[in-house]
Write a protein that holds these residues in place. Structure first.
Motif, PDB file in Angstrom:
ATOM      1  N   GLN A   1       0.528  -1.622  -0.298  1.00  0.00           N
ATOM      2  CA  GLN A   1       0.105  -0.143   0.239  1.00  0.00           C
ATOM      3  C   GLN A   1       0.887   1.297  -0.384  1.00  0.00           C
ATOM      4  O   GLN A   1       2.157   1.320   0.586  1.00  0.00           O
ATOM      5  CB  GLN A   1      -1.073  -0.181   1.703  1.00  0.00           C
ATOM      6  N   LYS A   2       0.718   1.823  -0.856  1.00  0.00           N
ATOM      7  CA  LYS A   2       1.049   3.355  -0.420  1.00  0.00           C
ATOM      8  C   LYS A   2       0.821   4.686   0.364  1.00  0.00           C
ATOM      9  O   LYS A   2       0.265   3.903   1.276  1.00  0.00           O
ATOM     10  CB  LYS A   2       0.344   4.434  -1.670  1.00  0.00           C
ATOM     11  N   LEU A   3       1.697   4.644   1.356  1.00  0.00           N
ATOM     12  CA  LEU A   3       2.007   5.361   2.382  1.00  0.00           C
ATOM     13  C   LEU A   3       0.679   6.767   2.577  1.00  0.00           C
ATOM     14  O   LEU A   3       0.091   6.706   3.844  1.00  0.00           O
ATOM     15  CB  LEU A   3       3.143   5.947   3.289  1.00  0.00           C
ATOM     16  N   GLY A   4       1.228   7.143   1.483  1.00  0.00           N
ATOM     17  CA  GLY A   4      -0.662   8.944   2.105  1.00  0.00           C
ATOM     18  C   GLY A   4       0.545  10.035   1.929  1.00  0.00           C
ATOM     19  O   GLY A   4      -0.502  10.641   2.350  1.00  0.00           O
ATOM     20  N   GLY A   5       0.869  10.191   2.285  1.00  0.00           N
ATOM     21  CA  GLY A   5       1.734  11.755   3.171  1.00  0.00           C
ATOM     22  C   GLY A   5       2.095  12.524   2.085  1.00  0.00           C
ATOM     23  O   GLY A   5       1.860  12.057   0.474  1.00  0.00           O
ATOM     24  N   PRO A   6       2.194  13.164   2.426  1.00  0.00           N
ATOM     25  CA  PRO A   6       3.074  14.400   1.330  1.00  0.00           C
ATOM     26  C   PRO A   6       3.990  14.358   0.737  1.00  0.00           C
ATOM     27  O   PRO A   6       4.141  15.189  -0.529  1.00  0.00           O
ATOM     28  CB  PRO A   6       2.338  15.894   2.104  1.00  0.00           C
ATOM     29  N   HIS A   7       4.623  13.528   0.650  1.00  0.00           N
ATOM     30  CA  HIS A   7       5.952  13.666  -0.108  1.00  0.00           C
ATOM     31  C   HIS A   7       7.197  14.530   0.885  1.00  0.00           C
ATOM     32  O   HIS A   7       7.623  15.267   0.455  1.00  0.00           O
ATOM     33  CB  HIS A   7       6.350  13.304  -0.915  1.00  0.00           C
ATOM     34  N   ASP A   8       7.122  14.519   1.779  1.00  0.00           N
ATOM     35  CA  ASP A   8       7.955  16.386   2.559  1.00  0.00           C
ATOM     36  C   ASP A   8       8.225  14.845   3.853  1.00  0.00           C
ATOM     37  O   ASP A   8       7.439  14.175   4.310  1.00  0.00           O
ATOM     38  CB  ASP A   8       7.009  17.327   2.924  1.00  0.00           C
ATOM     39  N   ALA A   9       9.449  14.651   3.938  1.00  0.00           N
ATOM     40  CA  ALA A   9      10.160  14.839   4.652  1.00  0.00           C
ATOM     41  C   ALA A   9       9.862  13.985   6.075  1.00  0.00           C
ATOM     42  O   ALA A   9       9.441  13.195   6.583  1.00  0.00           O
ATOM     43  CB  ALA A   9      12.008  13.728   4.696  1.00  0.00           C
ATOM     44  N   VAL A  10       9.198  15.499   6.664  1.00  0.00           N
ATOM     45  CA  VAL A  10       8.957  15.180   8.183  1.00  0.00           C
ATOM     46  C   VAL A  10       7.465  14.769   8.199  1.00  0.00           C
ATOM     47  O   VAL A  10       7.854  14.087   9.395  1.00  0.00           O
ATOM     48  CB  VAL A  10       9.073  16.707   8.728  1.00  0.00           C
ATOM     49  N   GLU A  11       6.901  15.958   7.215  1.00  0.00           N
ATOM     50  CA  GLU A  11       5.564  15.128   7.290  1.00  0.00           C
ATOM     51  C   GLU A  11       5.519  13.500   7.175  1.00  0.00           C
ATOM     52  O   GLU A  11       4.254  13.152   7.778  1.00  0.00           O
ATOM     53  CB  GLU A  11       4.584  15.874   6.493  1.00  0.00           C
ATOM     54  N   ASP A  12       5.953  12.965   5.894  1.00  0.00           N
ATOM     55  CA  ASP A  12       5.479  11.772   6.185  1.00  0.00           C
ATOM     56  C   ASP A  12       6.244  11.089   7.312  1.00  0.00           C
ATOM     57  O   ASP A  12       5.498   9.713   7.755  1.00  0.00           O
ATOM     58  CB  ASP A  12       6.601  11.113   4.845  1.00  0.00           C
ATOM     59  N   CYS A  13       7.021  11.480   8.235  1.00  0.00           N
ATOM     60  CA  CYS A  13       7.642  10.842   9.288  1.00  0.00           C
ATOM     61  C   CYS A  13       6.292  10.637  10.095  1.00  0.00           C
ATOM     62  O   CYS A  13       5.968   9.271  11.010  1.00  0.00           O
ATOM     63  CB  CYS A  13       8.627  11.291   9.853  1.00  0.00           C
ATOM     64  N   ARG A  14       5.401  11.967   9.915  1.00  0.00           N
ATOM     65  CA  ARG A  14       4.586  11.344  11.341  1.00  0.00           C
ATOM     66  C   ARG A  14       2.963  10.910  10.932  1.00  0.00           C
ATOM     67  O   ARG A  14       2.593  10.427  11.662  1.00  0.00           O
ATOM     68  CB  ARG A  14       3.818  13.305  10.895  1.00  0.00           C
ATOM     69  N   THR A  15       3.640  11.060   9.011  1.00  0.00           N
ATOM     70  CA  THR A  15       2.412  10.608   8.054  1.00  0.00           C
ATOM     71  C   THR A  15       2.551   8.902   8.765  1.00  0.00           C
ATOM     72  O   THR A  15       1.543   7.710   8.978  1.00  0.00           O
ATOM     73  CB  THR A  15       2.169  10.143   7.144  1.00  0.00           C
ATOM     74  N   LEU A  16       3.911   8.443   8.890  1.00  0.00           N
ATOM     75  CA  LEU A  16       4.703   6.739   9.450  1.00  0.00           C
ATOM     76  C   LEU A  16       4.354   6.504  10.554  1.00  0.00           C
ATOM     77  O   LEU A  16       3.514   5.825  10.681  1.00  0.00           O
ATOM     78  CB  LEU A  16       5.591   6.678   8.780  1.00  0.00           C
ATOM     79  N   LEU A  17       3.764   7.699  11.563  1.00  0.00           N
ATOM     80  CA  LEU A  17       3.636   7.473  12.910  1.00  0.00           C
ATOM     81  C   LEU A  17       2.100   6.896  12.858  1.00  0.00           C
ATOM     82  O   LEU A  17       1.586   6.462  13.881  1.00  0.00           O
ATOM     83  CB  LEU A  17       4.088   7.937  13.676  1.00  0.00           C
ATOM     84  N   SER A  18       1.310   7.996  12.002  1.00  0.00           N
ATOM     85  CA  SER A  18       0.214   7.480  12.451  1.00  0.00           C
ATOM     86  C   SER A  18      -0.549   6.006  12.489  1.00  0.00           C
ATOM     87  O   SER A  18      -1.257   6.111  12.268  1.00  0.00           O
ATOM     88  CB  SER A  18      -0.791   8.465  11.508  1.00  0.00           C
ATOM     89  N   ARG A  19      -0.097   6.053  10.889  1.00  0.00           N
ATOM     90  CA  ARG A  19      -0.142   4.142  10.059  1.00  0.00           C
ATOM     91  C   ARG A  19      -0.115   2.670  11.732  1.00  0.00           C
ATOM     92  O   ARG A  19      -0.890   2.285  12.085  1.00  0.00           O
ATOM     93  CB  ARG A  19       0.257   3.822   9.041  1.00  0.00           C
ATOM     94  N   ILE A  20       1.686   3.299  11.772  1.00  0.00           N
ATOM     95  CA  ILE A  20       1.515   2.385  12.813  1.00  0.00           C
ATOM     96  C   ILE A  20       0.460   2.135  14.187  1.00  0.00           C
ATOM     97  O   ILE A  20       0.126   1.367  15.155  1.00  0.00           O
ATOM     98  CB  ILE A  20       3.104   2.719  13.403  1.00  0.00           C
TER      99      ILE A  20
END
Length: 270
Positions: free
Chosen positions: A239-258
Motif C-alpha cells: 500500500q502507499k503510505l499516503g503522506g505528502p512526500h515531505d520528509a518530516v510530514e511523511d515521518c508523522r504519517t508513518l507514525l499515524s499508520r503504526i
C-alpha cells in the motif's frame, strides 16, 4: 477506480484482478446492486454497491468494510483465512514498537527510484518531534519524475549541505535508535550509497554506521493490516503510505499508520 455506472453492470460481468478473472453474478432473487463473486468455481462472497455523498463504494460480504476500488474489494474477498491471526500479530508488533522509547521514524526523499541519492532526510521521535530535518545537495541530477512527486527541484538543494556535511548531526540523531521507515530496504540502501561515497568508495564504514541503528520496515505489516490479497504475487498487496512526500510530514504519517495498526480499526472506512 470502477467507472461503470452500477445500473449498467448487468446480472453477469467479470473483471481481471491481478491477472485472475473474478466473475460477478447477481442473485436471482434480487434486482438490487449486489453480486456474488466467484474465482473460477469457488464462491468468494458478496459485494454490495453503495452510492453515498463521497461516491460509489463496494461493501464487503455483509460487513462494514467498504472500498472505492472494485478491484480492492475483490482482493479483500480473496484474503486467506489466516488474515485475522496475521492482523492480530501486526497489532502486537505495532504496540511493541510504540513502547520503544528510542523509536525514530525516518524518511528520505531521493533523486529517483534507482541508484538514488538523498535530497531530503528527516527523522522524528515517537511523538512526531523533529530530531533531524535537512535538505541535501545530492551532487547528482534529480529525475523529473521524482521532482514531480516530492516537489524538490535542483534550485531548492543547490546551496544545501552535502550528505557528508550533515553526517555528524545525522549520526547524533539516529545512532542507538530503533529506526522505522516505509520500505526500509530502499531507504537503507540510499544511506548505504551515501555513506560509501562519503568514505571514498569504502563499504565497511557504511556497514558499521548502519549497524549502530536497529532498522524496522513498516511497509509489509501495513500491507497485512490492509489485507488486500494479490492473487498474482501470492501475498498481501503493498500500500502507499499516503503522506505528502515531505520528509518530516511523511515521518508523522508513518507514525499515524503504526498507531492505526496498534489500535486495529476497520481496514477500509466509508
Amino acid at each position: 477506480m470502477i467507472t461503470d455506472p452500477v445500473t449498467a453492470l448487468g446480472d453477469l460481468f467479470s473483471r481481471e484482478v491481478d491477472q485472475r478473472t473474478a466473475s460477478f453474478v447477481r442473485p436471482s432473487d434480487t434486482d438490487g446492486p449486489d453480486w456474488g463473486v466467484y474465482d473460477g468455481d469457488a464462491f468468494l462472497g458478496m459485494l454490495y454497491a453503495e452510492q453515498g455523498p463521497s461516491g460509489l463504494h463496494w461493501r464487503v460480504n455483509g460487513s462494514s468494510e467498504r472500498h472505492r476500488d472494485l478491484h480492492d474489494a475483490v482482493r479483500a474477498l480473496r484474503r486467506p483465512a489466516s488474515w485475522p491471526r496475521e492482523r492480530a500479530e501486526v497489532q502486537h508488533w505495532a504496540r511493541r514498537l510504540l513502547t520503544d522509547k528510542s523509536l525514530a521514524a525516518v524518511d528520505i526523499e531521493t533523486t529517483g527510484l534507482h541508484e538514488a541519492w538523498a535530497v531530503q532526510i528527516a527523522a522524528t521521535d515517537r511523538d512526531g518531534r523533529v530530531l533531524f530535518a535537512e535538505y541535501v545537495n545530492p551532487l547528482a541530477e534529480i529525475e523529473p519524475a521524482a521532482a514531480a512527486v516530492h516537489k524538490i527541484d535542483p534550485e531548492r538543494v543547490v546551496a544545501a549541505p552535502t550528505f557528508g556535511e550533515l553526517l555528524p548531526a545525522l549520526t547524533e540523531a539516529l545512532h542507538g535508535r530503533t529506526c522505522v521507515t516505509y520500505n526500509m530496504p530502499f531507504d537503507r540502501k540510499v544511506l548505504d550509497r551515501e555513506l560509501t561515497r562519503h568514505h571514498g568508495g569504502a563499504h565497511t564504514p557504511a556497514v558499521r554506521w548502519l549497524a549502530n541503528c536497529t532498522w524496522v520496515d513498516a511497509m509489509e505489516p501495513y500491507a497485512v493490516w490492509k489485507g488486500l490479497w494479490s492473487a498474482k504475487h501470492g501475498r498481501y498487496r503493498a500500500q502507499k503510505l499516503g503522506g505528502p512526500h515531505d520528509a518530516v510530514e511523511d515521518c508523522r504519517t508513518l507514525l499515524s499508520r503504526i498507531e492505526q495498526m496498534a489500535a486495529v480499526p476497520s481496514p477500509a472506512r466509508p
